[in-house]
Design an enzyme around this catalytic site. Structure first.
Site, PDB file in Angstrom:
ATOM      1  N   GLU A 127       0.796  -1.243   0.000  1.00  0.00           N
ATOM      2  CA  GLU A 127       0.000   0.000   0.000  1.00  0.00           C
ATOM      3  C   GLU A 127       0.820   1.280   0.000  1.00  0.00           C
ATOM      4  O   GLU A 127       0.519   2.217   0.731  1.00  0.00           O
ATOM      5  CB  GLU A 127      -0.969  -0.001   1.189  1.00  0.00           C
ATOM      6  CG  GLU A 127      -1.920  -1.184   1.163  1.00  0.00           C
ATOM      7  CD  GLU A 127      -2.982  -1.139   2.274  1.00  0.00           C
ATOM      8  OE1 GLU A 127      -2.920  -0.245   3.124  1.00  0.00           O
ATOM      9  OE2 GLU A 127      -3.862  -2.013   2.259  1.00  0.00           O
ATOM     10  N   ASN A 169       2.174  -5.095  -3.210  1.00  0.00           N
ATOM     11  CA  ASN A 169       0.766  -5.406  -2.959  1.00  0.00           C
ATOM     12  C   ASN A 169      -0.026  -4.126  -2.665  1.00  0.00           C
ATOM     13  O   ASN A 169       0.445  -3.269  -1.903  1.00  0.00           O
ATOM     14  CB  ASN A 169       0.703  -6.333  -1.728  1.00  0.00           C
ATOM     15  CG  ASN A 169      -0.652  -6.958  -1.485  1.00  0.00           C
ATOM     16  OD1 ASN A 169      -1.224  -7.564  -2.381  1.00  0.00           O
ATOM     17  ND2 ASN A 169      -1.163  -6.824  -0.267  1.00  0.00           N
ATOM     18  N   HIS A 205     -10.293  -5.899  -2.510  1.00  0.00           N
ATOM     19  CA  HIS A 205     -11.380  -5.675  -1.555  1.00  0.00           C
ATOM     20  C   HIS A 205     -12.485  -4.959  -2.335  1.00  0.00           C
ATOM     21  O   HIS A 205     -12.420  -3.756  -2.556  1.00  0.00           O
ATOM     22  CB  HIS A 205     -10.901  -4.831  -0.376  1.00  0.00           C
ATOM     23  CG  HIS A 205      -9.844  -5.507   0.446  1.00  0.00           C
ATOM     24  ND1 HIS A 205     -10.104  -6.646   1.164  1.00  0.00           N
ATOM     25  CD2 HIS A 205      -8.542  -5.214   0.648  1.00  0.00           C
ATOM     26  CE1 HIS A 205      -8.994  -7.030   1.791  1.00  0.00           C
ATOM     27  NE2 HIS A 205      -8.029  -6.184   1.487  1.00  0.00           N
ATOM     28  N   GLU A 232      -6.171 -10.530  -1.428  1.00  0.00           N
ATOM     29  CA  GLU A 232      -6.989 -10.284  -0.236  1.00  0.00           C
ATOM     30  C   GLU A 232      -8.463 -10.197  -0.608  1.00  0.00           C
ATOM     31  O   GLU A 232      -9.210  -9.368  -0.076  1.00  0.00           O
ATOM     32  CB  GLU A 232      -6.554  -8.991   0.471  1.00  0.00           C
ATOM     33  CG  GLU A 232      -5.081  -8.981   0.837  1.00  0.00           C
ATOM     34  CD  GLU A 232      -4.651  -7.749   1.633  1.00  0.00           C
ATOM     35  OE1 GLU A 232      -5.524  -7.024   2.145  1.00  0.00           O
ATOM     36  OE2 GLU A 232      -3.432  -7.525   1.724  1.00  0.00           O
ATOM     37  N   ASP A 234     -12.227 -10.083  -1.057  1.00  0.00           N
ATOM     38  CA  ASP A 234     -13.532 -10.147  -0.389  1.00  0.00           C
ATOM     39  C   ASP A 234     -14.462  -9.204  -1.139  1.00  0.00           C
ATOM     40  O   ASP A 234     -14.009  -8.251  -1.774  1.00  0.00           O
ATOM     41  CB  ASP A 234     -13.476  -9.874   1.127  1.00  0.00           C
ATOM     42  CG  ASP A 234     -12.699  -8.638   1.538  1.00  0.00           C
ATOM     43  OD1 ASP A 234     -12.516  -7.720   0.708  1.00  0.00           O
ATOM     44  OD2 ASP A 234     -12.283  -8.565   2.705  1.00  0.00           O
TER      45      ASP A 234
END
Ligand code: XIL
Length: 298
Positions: A127, A169, A205, A232, A234
């Protein structure tokens, strides 16, 4: 095949989950984990605050529990994350300049050395780019040590664990946009200058839709000569959840260098997105419609 991991393995890919050491005693959780998944990522246990709570004193107890769970399952282990502006120990938050840079690089070296030879891929830097239209780096204490902090971290990680794939990432990189293009330009620059980087992680996400250029965005990174991974995943609950999950799965399957997918938790009740029910299993551990759509798309 009848499980996520076995189906992904048919094309040489993995299907993983972020797991928490504190949940491994939950029989339903562990049953689903060991049945369905062939990769694990520590949700928090290998972050800076967890592994170096005071400067120069390293604690690997919980990180090792995740590693050992993965090894026992014959699963890949993704390391997450060596450097990030969040979940830093308070001592690091109070450093700056050369002292912070040296502490950060030492952290990378020490943690990557502890796990040497055991990690499939490390999120070396997490990030580091800003949201919005600038395409620029995020302001952070690490960024203020100098723009070369990311390449310094990657070089230190490669020196410590030459066998691990080294990933950058980030999130909000789900289509071709200013943020993903900023990262793209960094990766292209690293490849042209020989800075070691092997993969880019797309956290994914997601809300209730998937950008139409999700696959094209993965492909343009792959075309730079790096692997891509969904790290990650979701997806907000809603009428479209199963479709979004299927779309992500199909995109990865269509990109030969997309090596695997990780969902960020197992049951909805395990998710960091409290109340959003964004995962593949419900609170009781039952398979949701999204599970079936993923399995069918693998
Ligand atoms: C989250 C964890 O899921 C939470 O348990 C923790 O409180 C905060 O961090 N991007 C990342 C992950 O890279 O490390 C974050 O994980 C979610 C966002």
């Amino acid at each position: 095949a009848s499980t996520l991991g076995a189906s992904a393995a048919q094309t040489g890919r993995y299907y993983g989950a972020a797991i928490a050491a504190g949940r491994l005693g939950d029989a339903t959780y562990t049953r689903i984990l060991t049945t369905e998944f062939n990769s694990v990522t520590p949700e928090n246990e290998m972050k800076w605050d967890a592994t170096e709570p005071s400067q120069g004193r390293f604690t690997y107890t919980n990180g090792d529990r995740i590693l050992n769970q993965g090894v026992a399952m014959g699963a890949k282990v993704r390391g997450h994350a060596l450097l990030w502006h969040q979940q830093q120990p308070s001592w690091a938050q109070s450093l700056s300049g050369t002292a912070l840079r040296n502490a950060a690089i030492n952290h990378v070296t020490q943690v990557a050395t502890h796990y040497k030879g055991k990690i499939y891929a490390w999120d070396v830097v997490n990030e580091a780019f800003a949201d919005g239209g600038s395409g620029a780096r995020r302001d952070s204490n690490l960024q203020r040590t100098g723009n070369d902090w990311i390449e310094a971290a990657f070089r230190a990680a490669r020196a410590a664990d030459p066998a691990a794939k080294l990933c950058y990432n980030d999130y909000n990189t789900d289509g071709v946009n200013a943020k993903s293009t900023g990262i793209y330009n960094m990766v292209r620059d690293f490849k042209s200058r020989g800075v070691p980087i092997d993969c880019v992680g797309f956290q994914s996400h997601l809300g209730t839709g998937l950008p139409g250029d999700y696959q094209a965005n993965l492909q343009r990174f792959a075309d730079l000569g790096v692997d891509v991974q969904i790290t990650e995943l979701d997806v907000a609950q809603g009428s479209n959840q199963a479709n979004v999950y299927a779309g992500v799965t199909r995109a990865c399957m269509a990109v030969s260098r997309c090596t695997g997918i990780t969902v960020w938790g197992i049951r909805d009740s395990d998710s960091w997105r409290t109340g959003e029910n964004p995962l593949l299993f419900d609170n009781s551990g039952n398979k949701k419609a999204a599970y079936t759509s993923v399995l069918n798309a693998l």
